[in-house]
Design an enzyme around this catalytic site. Sequence first.
Site, PDB file in Angstrom:
ATOM      1  N   LYS A   4      41.345 -16.413  27.533  1.00 42.45           N
ATOM      2  CA  LYS A   4      40.080 -16.495  26.845  1.00 42.45           C
ATOM      3  C   LYS A   4      40.275 -16.019  25.641  1.00 42.45           C
ATOM      4  CE  LYS A   4      36.824 -15.922  30.755  1.00 42.45           C
ATOM      5  NZ  LYS A   4      35.760 -15.130  31.137  1.00 42.45           N
ATOM      6  N   ARG A  33      42.710 -14.448  42.451  1.00 41.94           N
ATOM      7  CA  ARG A  33      42.644 -13.441  41.371  1.00 41.94           C
ATOM      8  C   ARG A  33      42.001 -12.174  41.798  1.00 41.94           C
ATOM      9  NH1 ARG A  33      42.950 -12.942  35.842  1.00 41.94           N
ATOM     10  NH2 ARG A  33      40.762 -12.297  34.588  1.00 41.94           N
ATOM     11  N   TYR A  56      36.752  -3.633  40.390  1.00 37.04           N
ATOM     12  CA  TYR A  56      37.495  -3.657  41.545  1.00 37.04           C
ATOM     13  C   TYR A  56      37.579  -2.417  42.209  1.00 37.04           C
ATOM     14  CZ  TYR A  56      38.932  -8.183  39.860  1.00 37.04           C
ATOM     15  OH  TYR A  56      38.832  -9.542  39.563  1.00 37.04           O
ATOM     16  N   HIS A 112      41.852  -8.893  30.613  1.00 36.62           N
ATOM     17  CA  HIS A 112      40.458  -8.553  30.301  1.00 36.62           C
ATOM     18  C   HIS A 112      40.568  -7.554  29.134  1.00 36.62           C
ATOM     19  CE1 HIS A 112      39.003  -8.127  34.820  1.00 36.62           C
ATOM     20  NE2 HIS A 112      39.034  -9.524  34.356  1.00 36.62           N
TER      21      HIS A 112
END
Length: 307
Positions: A175, A249, A281, A272
């Site tokens: 991203k 993922r 997570y 991230h």
Amino acid sequence: MASNLLEGVDDFLAYLSLEKGLSENTLQGYESDLRQFLDRLQATSRPSSWREVTAADVSDWIYSLSEEDYSNASLCRKLSAVRAIDAFLLRDRSIEKSFTEIVVGPKLRRKAPFTLSIQEVDRLLRAPDETTPQGLRDRAMLELFYSSGLRVSELSGLQLQQIDLDLGALKVFGKGSKERVCPMGSKAVAAMDNYLRNARPALVKAKTGSAVFLSARGTAISRKTVWFLVKKYTQAAGIDKPVKPHMLRHSFATHLLTGGADLRIIQELLGHADISTTQIYTTVEAERTRSAHEEFHPRSREMGTGL
């Protein structure tokens, strides 16, 4: 400087595209939410320029959406889009003061991502028929997906020049065009080598480019196809769970955490920007631990009175 409402949105989207390098999907999401906000302003005969927008306009819009059964996650996303253009307009000096600073959004309780167990992943990875070029492709794709924790878009858009099998790593542009290096496990390397040597040449057509994973037409495999194949092989493996686009993922990250990997390392591997995104997570691991406690601890199980 743009004070007109539509001009402000156009300038903001251009900024996100040209200076921030955000993807087309992300830009479309921003545009959709902001145009919905402008439609609300127009319907209530409210301001014609950003200088006239108030916190009450924003709060009233969010409240009206909450009455239409939008989820808290959707409301938070829409409010985030308005906060983002607010910050942009302040930097651009199109407005003199923030119209979102005092707006209180809905509390968002993030759900734990859907994951597979290690045993389920093993069954899934063995599901493709490796006697066909498509089967070898799918095995390599699934192995890489799980081994490197790629996003679906990163997997489908992977190019040959991004892969180094000798080093067992690949370079990924995530991203915002942010670059990261992802390691590949030995099984993923073996599956990729098998596919590139023995299957990909059979899928190549006259106009094939450098995409790694090819469709039957010789073009780059699409994100939709990746999702379809994951769903197909999940069912073939006898896994009775709902299929999500980022299932492997999420499983990659959860299994690393369970194995003792540092959260910061997982953040880096996933690409991230914010550690808070990765912390979801830890919820998965906490729920797994709590479930084990409830199942096996004698003071958690429902017990008879013994009388």
